[in-house]
Scaffold this motif. Sequence first.
Motif, PDB file in Angstrom:
ATOM      1  N   VAL A 336       0.811  -1.273   0.068  1.00  0.00           N
ATOM      2  CA  VAL A 336       0.142  -0.048  -0.048  1.00  0.00           C
ATOM      3  C   VAL A 336       0.806   1.199   0.268  1.00  0.00           C
ATOM      4  N   ILE A 337       2.008   1.266   0.638  1.00  0.00           N
ATOM      5  CA  ILE A 337       3.088   2.434   0.735  1.00  0.00           C
ATOM      6  C   ILE A 337       3.566   2.625  -0.490  1.00  0.00           C
ATOM      7  N   ASP A 338       3.782   1.404  -1.364  1.00  0.00           N
ATOM      8  CA  ASP A 338       4.355   1.545  -2.581  1.00  0.00           C
ATOM      9  C   ASP A 338       3.452   2.532  -3.598  1.00  0.00           C
ATOM     10  N   ALA A 339       2.134   2.114  -3.410  1.00  0.00           N
ATOM     11  CA  ALA A 339       1.103   3.018  -4.155  1.00  0.00           C
ATOM     12  C   ALA A 339       0.750   4.238  -3.954  1.00  0.00           C
ATOM     13  N   LEU A 340       0.864   4.404  -2.612  1.00  0.00           N
ATOM     14  CA  LEU A 340       0.774   5.741  -2.029  1.00  0.00           C
ATOM     15  C   LEU A 340       1.802   6.864  -2.496  1.00  0.00           C
ATOM     16  N   LYS A 341       2.876   6.284  -2.564  1.00  0.00           N
ATOM     17  CA  LYS A 341       4.057   7.133  -3.233  1.00  0.00           C
ATOM     18  C   LYS A 341       3.884   7.470  -4.492  1.00  0.00           C
ATOM     19  N   VAL A 342       3.308   6.924  -5.407  1.00  0.00           N
ATOM     20  CA  VAL A 342       3.167   7.249  -6.893  1.00  0.00           C
ATOM     21  C   VAL A 342       1.775   8.236  -7.174  1.00  0.00           C
ATOM     22  N   ILE A 343       0.898   8.225  -5.890  1.00  0.00           N
ATOM     23  CA  ILE A 343      -0.424   9.010  -6.068  1.00  0.00           C
ATOM     24  C   ILE A 343      -0.050  10.516  -5.897  1.00  0.00           C
ATOM     25  N   ASP A 344      -0.189  11.443  -6.982  1.00  0.00           N
ATOM     26  CA  ASP A 344       0.054  12.794  -6.812  1.00  0.00           C
ATOM     27  C   ASP A 344      -0.917  13.630  -5.978  1.00  0.00           C
ATOM     28  N   SER A 345      -2.159  13.246  -5.813  1.00  0.00           N
ATOM     29  CA  SER A 345      -3.016  13.664  -5.461  1.00  0.00           C
ATOM     30  C   SER A 345      -3.128  13.951  -3.856  1.00  0.00           C
ATOM     31  N   GLU A 346      -3.773  14.975  -3.117  1.00  0.00           N
ATOM     32  CA  GLU A 346      -3.426  15.256  -1.828  1.00  0.00           C
ATOM     33  C   GLU A 346      -4.335  14.340  -1.016  1.00  0.00           C
ATOM     34  N   LYS A 347      -5.574  13.868  -1.606  1.00  0.00           N
ATOM     35  CA  LYS A 347      -6.501  13.065  -0.648  1.00  0.00           C
ATOM     36  C   LYS A 347      -6.739  11.778  -1.775  1.00  0.00           C
ATOM     37  N   VAL A 348      -6.995  10.542  -0.890  1.00  0.00           N
ATOM     38  CA  VAL A 348      -7.584   9.494  -1.728  1.00  0.00           C
ATOM     39  C   VAL A 348      -8.742   8.816  -0.723  1.00  0.00           C
ATOM     40  N   ASN A 349      -9.374   8.340  -1.722  1.00  0.00           N
ATOM     41  CA  ASN A 349     -10.763   7.773  -1.120  1.00  0.00           C
ATOM     42  C   ASN A 349     -10.506   6.221  -1.099  1.00  0.00           C
ATOM     43  N   ILE A 350     -10.896   5.559  -0.143  1.00  0.00           N
ATOM     44  CA  ILE A 350     -10.722   3.965   0.151  1.00  0.00           C
ATOM     45  C   ILE A 350     -11.849   3.269   0.365  1.00  0.00           C
ATOM     46  N   MET A 351     -11.954   2.448  -0.645  1.00  0.00           N
ATOM     47  CA  MET A 351     -13.398   1.566  -0.564  1.00  0.00           C
ATOM     48  C   MET A 351     -13.432   0.245  -0.407  1.00  0.00           C
ATOM     49  N   PHE A 352     -13.921  -0.502   0.679  1.00  0.00           N
ATOM     50  CA  PHE A 352     -14.065  -1.726   1.225  1.00  0.00           C
ATOM     51  C   PHE A 352     -15.185  -2.480   0.728  1.00  0.00           C
ATOM     52  N   THR A 353     -15.212  -3.696   0.482  1.00  0.00           N
ATOM     53  CA  THR A 353     -16.346  -4.488   0.237  1.00  0.00           C
ATOM     54  C   THR A 353     -16.377  -5.535   1.209  1.00  0.00           C
ATOM     55  N   GLY A 354     -15.712  -5.699   2.009  1.00  0.00           N
ATOM     56  CA  GLY A 354     -15.620  -6.745   3.067  1.00  0.00           C
ATOM     57  C   GLY A 354     -14.094  -7.025   3.613  1.00  0.00           C
ATOM     58  N   ALA A 355     -14.225  -7.716   4.777  1.00  0.00           N
ATOM     59  CA  ALA A 355     -12.804  -7.915   5.601  1.00  0.00           C
ATOM     60  C   ALA A 355     -12.023  -8.807   4.689  1.00  0.00           C
ATOM     61  N   MET A 356     -12.630 -10.115   3.721  1.00  0.00           N
ATOM     62  CA  MET A 356     -11.874 -10.621   3.211  1.00  0.00           C
ATOM     63  C   MET A 356     -11.907 -10.422   1.612  1.00  0.00           C
ATOM     64  N   SER A 357     -12.357  -9.256   1.120  1.00  0.00           N
ATOM     65  CA  SER A 357     -12.581  -8.953  -0.181  1.00  0.00           C
ATOM     66  C   SER A 357     -11.364  -7.878  -0.445  1.00  0.00           C
ATOM     67  N   ALA A 358     -11.160  -7.761  -1.809  1.00  0.00           N
ATOM     68  CA  ALA A 358     -10.249  -6.741  -2.348  1.00  0.00           C
ATOM     69  C   ALA A 358     -10.597  -5.223  -2.051  1.00  0.00           C
ATOM     70  N   PHE A 359      -9.876  -4.518  -1.731  1.00  0.00           N
ATOM     71  CA  PHE A 359     -10.215  -2.878  -1.509  1.00  0.00           C
ATOM     72  C   PHE A 359      -9.504  -2.123  -2.391  1.00  0.00           C
ATOM     73  N   VAL A 360     -10.175  -0.659  -2.678  1.00  0.00           N
ATOM     74  CA  VAL A 360      -9.736  -0.138  -3.781  1.00  0.00           C
ATOM     75  C   VAL A 360      -9.354   1.370  -3.137  1.00  0.00           C
ATOM     76  N   ILE A 361      -8.029   1.885  -3.642  1.00  0.00           N
ATOM     77  CA  ILE A 361      -7.759   3.149  -3.348  1.00  0.00           C
ATOM     78  C   ILE A 361      -7.523   3.993  -4.519  1.00  0.00           C
ATOM     79  N   ARG A 362      -8.213   5.061  -4.553  1.00  0.00           N
ATOM     80  CA  ARG A 362      -8.134   5.909  -5.657  1.00  0.00           C
ATOM     81  C   ARG A 362      -8.278   7.561  -5.289  1.00  0.00           C
ATOM     82  N   PRO A 363      -7.494   8.387  -6.137  1.00  0.00           N
ATOM     83  CA  PRO A 363      -7.642   9.787  -5.770  1.00  0.00           C
ATOM     84  C   PRO A 363      -8.915  10.577  -5.711  1.00  0.00           C
TER      85      PRO A 363
END
Length: 379
Positions: A336-363
């Motif tokens: 997750v750190i690797d991804a945050l380092k290449v995101i140029d936006s000040e804020k990100v939105n994080i979206m979860f679909t469940g404790a055992m499901s994949a989650f999404v980070i986007r600017p």
Amino acid sequence: MHFVIERNRFVHDVQNVAKAVSSRTTIPILTGMKLVATNEGITLTGSDSDISIETFIPTEEEDRHLVEIKQEGSIVLQARFFAEIVKKLPGEQIEIIVQDQLSATIKSGSSVFTLNGLDPEEYPRLPQLEEDRVFRLPQDMLKNIIRQTVFAVSTQETRPVLTGVNLEIENGELICTATDSRRLAMRKSSVERNDQELSFENVVIPGKSLTELSRILEENDTLIEVVVTENQILFKLGHTLFFSRLLDGKYPVTSSMIPTQSKTSFSVQTKSLLQTLERALLLSDGKNNVVTLKTLDDQQIEITSVSPEIGKVTEDLSTTEQEGEEMRISFNGKIVIDALKVIDSEKVNIMFTGAMSAFVIRPTDHEHYLHLFSPVRTY
């Protein structure tokens, strides 16, 4: 062959072409760089059979005199030594003379080097590509696309196709995807096309090729032309051609993996989340990098990392627009750190679909890219 050339330009282009030459190749001629002098200018070529770089230095450019050709000819010189010699020469100009015996004399200032060469006739020819599928985009945009995807390619050779970045064009939009099956980075951008109907999929460029390409891209908006064929891709940057082979195999269909609904979501400052995760991993022993995230009631989340032998770290972080049910999820903090380092936006939105499901980070400020992560099971 005999020519005199401006040192700065020659050093720059030799260094670029040398990026394609590998010392580990099993084909001796490919440890060399090919130099060809014609009355138009100098052509330099380097290749390791996966990537090939060719650059042309004209005799004159924008009223500047770059090269004086005294005799046409060609030679292949050991790239590792040649690139180092050229870089450290003292004068403003470099003179290269090749006699009949395949040895080159390199003069600059008061320095004189003699390098044994190889027969240029043995050097493999670069492919001639059909230019049916062509698109263009600015150099700085391509550099950014590579930076924001290539870190997520797989380093395992068990599934070779995942060691590359997948390109597709759909409705005039370029979609670049990289995944190592634990994480996914996807970047979209609009491109210029000659053929408005142009579309393709499953064009997978080795991550290593893109990393080398990124090193010769400039931070400007000059357009690059990209030519796609069945098993090769060509990037044209001014006088430089960059060829890469494509990876065989079917790239997994990733669009269906990206969730569209969320059970829990929030927005958070990119830098704050990055620094919190970096602190959380200070106590990790480098093996598991597991971090647990728990949502709290009052627009807060709690980040925890436990290392049984060393200790525990807990930190609360403020969020905005937090909605949905309570969530507790564990994941690999490092990816997750690797991804945050290449995101140029000040804020990100994080979206979860469940404790055992994949989650999404986007600017939060645009839809150009997203990152998808698999959670980690902790028992």
